[in-house]
Design a protein around this motif. Sequence first.
Motif, mmCIF file in Angstrom:
data_model
loop_
_atom_site.group_PDB
_atom_site.id
_atom_site.type_symbol
_atom_site.label_atom_id
_atom_site.label_comp_id
_atom_site.label_asym_id
_atom_site.label_seq_id
_atom_site.Cartn_x
_atom_site.Cartn_y
_atom_site.Cartn_z
ATOM 1 N N MET A 64 0.840 -1.205 0.000
ATOM 2 C CA MET A 64 0.000 0.000 0.000
ATOM 3 C C MET A 64 0.874 1.254 0.000
ATOM 4 O O MET A 64 0.510 2.286 -0.564
ATOM 5 C CB MET A 64 -0.921 0.018 1.231
ATOM 6 N N PRO A 75 -5.391 -5.902 2.011
ATOM 7 C CA PRO A 75 -5.006 -5.122 3.188
ATOM 8 C C PRO A 75 -5.560 -5.706 4.496
ATOM 9 O O PRO A 75 -6.549 -6.443 4.485
ATOM 10 C CB PRO A 75 -5.630 -3.759 2.927
ATOM 11 N N VAL A 105 -8.060 -2.494 9.423
ATOM 12 C CA VAL A 105 -9.218 -2.135 8.599
ATOM 13 C C VAL A 105 -10.376 -3.113 8.788
ATOM 14 O O VAL A 105 -11.529 -2.765 8.528
ATOM 15 C CB VAL A 105 -8.839 -2.059 7.094
ATOM 16 N N THR A 133 -10.194 3.692 11.015
ATOM 17 C CA THR A 133 -10.447 3.967 9.601
ATOM 18 C C THR A 133 -9.882 5.327 9.211
ATOM 19 O O THR A 133 -9.226 5.486 8.183
ATOM 20 C CB THR A 133 -11.971 3.935 9.315
ATOM 21 N N PHE A 183 -6.088 5.203 8.805
ATOM 22 C CA PHE A 183 -5.678 4.567 7.553
ATOM 23 C C PHE A 183 -5.856 5.537 6.379
ATOM 24 O O PHE A 183 -4.933 5.743 5.580
ATOM 25 C CB PHE A 183 -6.508 3.288 7.344
ATOM 26 N N VAL A 184 -7.026 6.148 6.286
ATOM 27 C CA VAL A 184 -7.300 7.069 5.174
ATOM 28 C C VAL A 184 -6.352 8.270 5.243
ATOM 29 O O VAL A 184 -5.830 8.742 4.222
ATOM 30 C CB VAL A 184 -8.780 7.532 5.196
ATOM 31 N N MET A 186 -2.928 7.339 3.892
ATOM 32 C CA MET A 186 -2.915 7.241 2.435
ATOM 33 C C MET A 186 -3.019 8.628 1.790
ATOM 34 O O MET A 186 -2.484 8.868 0.706
ATOM 35 C CB MET A 186 -4.047 6.324 1.934
ATOM 36 N N LEU A 187 -3.705 9.547 2.469
ATOM 37 C CA LEU A 187 -3.779 10.931 1.986
ATOM 38 C C LEU A 187 -2.398 11.591 2.062
ATOM 39 O O LEU A 187 -1.980 12.306 1.139
ATOM 40 C CB LEU A 187 -4.789 11.717 2.832
#
Lengths: 88, 640
Positions: free
Chosen positions: B79, B366, B372, B380, B383-384, B387-388
């Motif tokens: 990821m 994942p 997750v 959550t 995690f987001v 990734m941002l």
Amino acid sequence: MGHGPAVKLGKDEAAAYKTKLGVKMFIGYTIVYFTFIIINATNPKAMEATIMGQTAAVLWGFGLISLALIQAVIYNHLCTKAESDMNS
Amino acid sequence: MIYAQSPLAIGLFITFVAFVLGLSFYLGRRTSSASGYYAAGGNVHWFTNGIAFAGDYLSAASFLGICGMIATSGFDGWMYSIGYLAGWVVALFLVAEPMKRLGKYTFTDALDSKFNSKSIQLTAAISTLLVSVFYLIPQMVGAGVLVQPLLGLPHWVGVCIVGVVVTIIVATAGMASTTYVQFFKGSLLLIMSTVLVILVLSRGLSTTPENNGVAYHDFKPLTATAALEISDPGYTVVAGLDSAFGQANFVKLAKDGKESIWKLSQTEAGYNLEQTLYVTTKADGTKLYNGAAKDSGEFFPVGHVKELRMDGKEVITTGAVGPFAYLSAIKDSTIVLWGKTYIVEGQEKTEVFFQKPTPGSRILRPGLKFKVDNATPTETFNFVSLMLALFCGTAALPHILIRYYTVPSQAAARKSTIVAIAAIGFFYILTLFMGVGAMTNGVINLTDNNMSAPLLALSFGVVLFSIISSLAFATVLGTVSGLIVAASGAVAHDLMDNYFNMKMSDHGKVRAGKISAVVVGVIAIYLGIMFEGMNVSFLVGWAFAVAASANLPAILMLLFWSKTTARGISASIIVGIVSSLGLILISPDMWALYGLLPADAPISFNSPAAISIPLSIIALVVISLLTQKDINRGHDVETA
């Protein structure tokens, strides 16, 4: 003051077109990327599904990497064409 | 000991260092102008620059860190690859050409191009320095980690070698030498990683992976009755069910004078026992690996397929396979991953690594590292948010952005970014195979998964190991040199030349840059030694979070919102730095680092980007709207 480009750049009549194109391409990729992230965050088991012999997660991963390159090549082609047409 | 020094590796390392130093001195003789020093004269070919981008970007974190994370946590490690690559889309579509058009030598030049604002010059320079230093520390720490197995030298020597070599590279020819070192390193990294993956696929998968001619450890399970009578009578129980081990579902046994720890799983007839690996820390701080000294060889590398299935049949080996068949076989098989727990008994602390057979389909999606599955809203969000940060951080890293000034035109900036996307994307695909290869080829050192890729190479012989290890060291050299160029540019060009308006000749600017590079190099060496043992991913996370929060909103709003003012940009940078760093410092991970309970941390997430990026944008919008009169009054007010 030390501003301005390190080398002299000519006027680029295609700049506005390229900016708009870049924004559109960026929005397209961002939608696909965050769709992938949101699925992973909310329904990770869906990424375990087998599609064409691979997990959906692996296919999404290869897809996102490939999409970046494909979009990049298309973007470069259109930008080069616009530069050629508008700056000649 | 899992690895030993190889004369070949040492020879290759010395050859590489001699080559890059020779190249630097050669280019240094031709670099006398500021344009030559900071931007390699702006005449680098786009293809060279594209591969140099890859050389800059594929740091120790990418090569060592991601492969190690995939080897131990599967898809979650990949990821990072996906997120890092996605960041290049932002760079290509939104940032590349404007950066080339607006800037001269540094990221600050581009931000300040419309304003000539002292506040932008100061805040952007500070942001550049902060991000560069946070990125430098893990590279230097990584150099120290790498030099121990490669050259048999202590951590601080590794840090000093990298610091001195890189400072010489940068101080001799600045961006010119850095660019060609990056090109050389990036090319070699792609070629040798491809070779390694081809070898992995040619070997295929096996339930008994061979490691450079050495047979894999034979994990023989035991059984025991409910009263803990062991099936093999040669074993005696050292610490049973009523001990701290027993309470954690482990048991300590001894056979032929050797102790071992086994994981218990209850059955109707009693227990199944599976062998573990363990590290014991004694009261005096000495460590024993599987009950023996580190270099005794008792602590063996791991990673194997428990049940191998291909085309619906159970097999013991697949033979050579293609890339998709390889992943498909992994998906259908059961792989032994490794869990970790701590057991404290008296003054001794034991770190126990136990087998976790895991379906391949679970590994290739994942959820093994990131929480997750059945995640709370905070998990959550975390995690987001991470990734941002990966998505937004790349296009705001100063050492990446300054590379746009080394090419002659906007079209060249665009084309070099596309070459970078192709090279980096291809490399990140390779990381999946290198990581999964390490996972299944019995090469993982459980105490340091960062060495997974070099140790995978070692399973094919010492020649490949030597090349890959030298390349890993080169990744550190390359990335650090790019960072020092960016940091020295922030000091000499942004602060000394622009902010303090020190009158310098062109030659003086080059000298200021070189002196700054030496000072930054010395600071980097000091910090690399100070931060020994620290989890480097924290610091890479800091760099991405600060870059994404402080720099990217400022760049994008400058380009796409006509009401942006200088004060708005400065406010955005300050809010981005303060909010991202502040949130990291009070995060659960940092609480653990302080020796406190993570649950007691004021916030319950570790990745700040989803909060700090919007805060930075809001600050820019609000302050810009409040200072619209500045635009009307012209540049004089902006410089006040």
